[in-house]
Design a protein around this motif. Structure first.
Motif, PDB file in Angstrom:
ATOM      1  N   LEU A 163       5.113  14.265  -5.811  1.00  0.00           N
ATOM      2  CA  LEU A 163       3.980  13.454  -6.334  1.00  0.00           C
ATOM      3  C   LEU A 163       3.126  13.025  -5.030  1.00  0.00           C
ATOM      4  N   ALA A 164       3.996  12.717  -3.749  1.00  0.00           N
ATOM      5  CA  ALA A 164       3.162  12.583  -2.475  1.00  0.00           C
ATOM      6  C   ALA A 164       2.278  13.702  -2.044  1.00  0.00           C
ATOM      7  N   SER A 165       2.755  14.869  -2.718  1.00  0.00           N
ATOM      8  CA  SER A 165       2.139  16.127  -2.016  1.00  0.00           C
ATOM      9  C   SER A 165       0.944  16.480  -2.859  1.00  0.00           C
ATOM     10  N   GLY A 166       0.925  15.575  -3.881  1.00  0.00           N
ATOM     11  CA  GLY A 166      -0.325  16.132  -5.020  1.00  0.00           C
ATOM     12  C   GLY A 166       0.199  16.898  -6.113  1.00  0.00           C
ATOM     13  N   GLY A 167       1.539  17.296  -6.225  1.00  0.00           N
ATOM     14  CA  GLY A 167       1.872  17.798  -7.554  1.00  0.00           C
ATOM     15  C   GLY A 167       2.090  16.954  -8.818  1.00  0.00           C
ATOM     16  N   VAL A 168       2.451  17.478  -9.790  1.00  0.00           N
ATOM     17  CA  VAL A 168       2.662  16.551 -11.000  1.00  0.00           C
ATOM     18  C   VAL A 168       3.928  16.697 -11.271  1.00  0.00           C
ATOM     19  N   GLU A 200       0.678  -1.214   0.007  1.00  0.00           N
ATOM     20  CA  GLU A 200      -0.003   0.207   0.110  1.00  0.00           C
ATOM     21  C   GLU A 200       0.855   1.504  -0.088  1.00  0.00           C
ATOM     22  N   PRO A 201       1.701   1.387  -1.146  1.00  0.00           N
ATOM     23  CA  PRO A 201       2.425   2.407  -1.082  1.00  0.00           C
ATOM     24  C   PRO A 201       1.739   3.834  -1.416  1.00  0.00           C
ATOM     25  N   GLU A 202       2.387   4.920  -1.236  1.00  0.00           N
ATOM     26  CA  GLU A 202       1.819   6.318  -1.629  1.00  0.00           C
ATOM     27  C   GLU A 202       1.904   6.692  -3.193  1.00  0.00           C
ATOM     28  N   VAL A 203       3.272   6.297  -3.391  1.00  0.00           N
ATOM     29  CA  VAL A 203       3.946   6.675  -4.941  1.00  0.00           C
ATOM     30  C   VAL A 203       4.368   5.142  -5.317  1.00  0.00           C
ATOM     31  N   VAL A 204       4.276   5.319  -6.734  1.00  0.00           N
ATOM     32  CA  VAL A 204       4.784   4.180  -7.455  1.00  0.00           C
ATOM     33  C   VAL A 204       5.475   4.817  -8.606  1.00  0.00           C
ATOM     34  N   LEU A 205       6.702   4.080  -9.002  1.00  0.00           N
ATOM     35  CA  LEU A 205       7.281   4.678 -10.070  1.00  0.00           C
ATOM     36  C   LEU A 205       7.468   3.493 -11.036  1.00  0.00           C
ATOM     37  N   ARG A 218      -5.076   3.366  -3.777  1.00  0.00           N
ATOM     38  CA  ARG A 218      -4.797   3.740  -5.170  1.00  0.00           C
ATOM     39  C   ARG A 218      -3.620   4.809  -4.850  1.00  0.00           C
ATOM     40  N   PRO A 219      -2.530   4.245  -5.376  1.00  0.00           N
ATOM     41  CA  PRO A 219      -1.435   5.081  -5.167  1.00  0.00           C
ATOM     42  C   PRO A 219      -1.168   6.185  -6.234  1.00  0.00           C
ATOM     43  N   VAL A 220      -0.430   7.159  -6.235  1.00  0.00           N
ATOM     44  CA  VAL A 220       0.013   8.221  -7.024  1.00  0.00           C
ATOM     45  C   VAL A 220       1.160   7.433  -8.135  1.00  0.00           C
ATOM     46  N   VAL A 221       0.898   7.250  -9.436  1.00  0.00           N
ATOM     47  CA  VAL A 221       1.763   6.733 -10.286  1.00  0.00           C
ATOM     48  C   VAL A 221       2.683   7.747 -11.285  1.00  0.00           C
ATOM     49  N   GLY A 257      -4.095   8.361 -16.606  1.00  0.00           N
ATOM     50  CA  GLY A 257      -4.111   8.542 -15.309  1.00  0.00           C
ATOM     51  C   GLY A 257      -2.719   8.797 -14.428  1.00  0.00           C
ATOM     52  N   ALA A 258      -1.557   8.496 -15.016  1.00  0.00           N
ATOM     53  CA  ALA A 258      -0.376   8.667 -14.485  1.00  0.00           C
ATOM     54  C   ALA A 258      -0.254  10.251 -14.142  1.00  0.00           C
ATOM     55  N   ALA A 259       0.596  10.430 -12.971  1.00  0.00           N
ATOM     56  CA  ALA A 259       0.870  11.836 -12.571  1.00  0.00           C
ATOM     57  C   ALA A 259       1.692  12.498 -12.973  1.00  0.00           C
ATOM     58  N   GLY A 260       2.567  11.978 -14.004  1.00  0.00           N
ATOM     59  CA  GLY A 260       3.580  12.524 -14.728  1.00  0.00           C
ATOM     60  C   GLY A 260       4.764  11.494 -14.992  1.00  0.00           C
ATOM     61  N   PHE A 261       5.775  11.802 -15.359  1.00  0.00           N
ATOM     62  CA  PHE A 261       6.941  11.026 -15.876  1.00  0.00           C
ATOM     63  C   PHE A 261       8.268  11.409 -15.454  1.00  0.00           C
TER      64      PHE A 261
END
Length: 217
Positions: free
Chosen positions: A119-124, A46-51, A76-79, A98-102
């Motif tokens: 990513l964890a703070s809601g940015g892109v 259950e991570p907050e962020v997935v790379l 649902r993690p931020v990816v 739906g990815a939050a960036g690259f």
């Protein structure tokens, strides 16, 4: 601690990212996985962020992204997608999915840790320069006239906020930059998404790029 999972088909990449990120005081790589192991690893830890590597031989990164985006909201993690080339055509498909960036795999260590925090703070996490290159290489997806018309619906203040969203700043960072409270920035972002008729910050950032709002930056 920002719990993070790294998904890549190459063991060297996985171990390298783990080493770099675990050196940060506020980040913990709780698991690394191949594409086929990704969903199970995320469900377990259950991570907050997935790379997530965008191109893998066992399971396509876009397929993994769809599985992760289908998880229930609390889990649902931020990816963010990992790619070798900033003009990879898969990136636009991932952002639309739906990815939050690259991130480029050769990102500097300090920037990598900062990207995870963003990513964890809601940015892109989306380099304006790289995204411009990506869009220019796929003119059929640009829709510049339509994007410009949609951006014109925004007030001058909202356009300023949108530029900072596209640069990857979180609400708190935008507030600091513009001397606004986080709550006010949140209201501006909500209004921007509604006026642009998009579902999230990444889609809004892509529209800003397509409209040329970042052309002078």
């Amino acid at each position: 601690m920002i719990r993070t999972v790294v998904v890549d088909d190459e063991a060297l990449v996985r171990s390298g990212f783990r080493l770099i990120l675990n050196a940060a005081d506020d980040i913990e790589v709780v698991a690394t996985a191949t594409g086929g192991q990704a969903l199970a690893a995320v469900r377990k830890h259950e991570p907050e962020v997935v790379l997530l590597d965008i191109r893998m031989p066992d399971v396509d990164g876009l397929a993994v992204l769809r599985e992760l985006c289908a998880l229930p909201a609390p889990k649902r993690p931020v990816v963010a997608m990992l790619t070798t080339f900033d003009t990879d055509e898969y990136v636009l498909r991932a952002l639309d999915a739906g990815a939050a960036g690259f991130l480029l795999k050769d990102t500097e260590p300090a920037q990598l840790a900062q990207a995870v925090r963003m990513l964890a703070s809601g940015g892109v996490v989306m380099s304006p320069k790289a995204t411009r290159s990506l869009l220019s290489g796929h003119p059929g997806t640009a829709g510049t006239d339509q994007a410009a018309a949609r951006v014109e619906r925004l007030s001058e203040r909202e356009q300023g906020v949108l530029v900072l969203v596209a640069e990857g700043l979180s609400n708190a960072e935008i507030g600091d930059r513009l001397h606004l409270s986080s709550g006010t920035v949140k209201d501006h972002v909500s209004a921007i998404l509604a006026k642009l008729r998009v579902d999230g910050r990444v889609q809004a950032a892509l529209l800003a790029q397509r409209a040329g709002l970042l052309a002078q930056r």
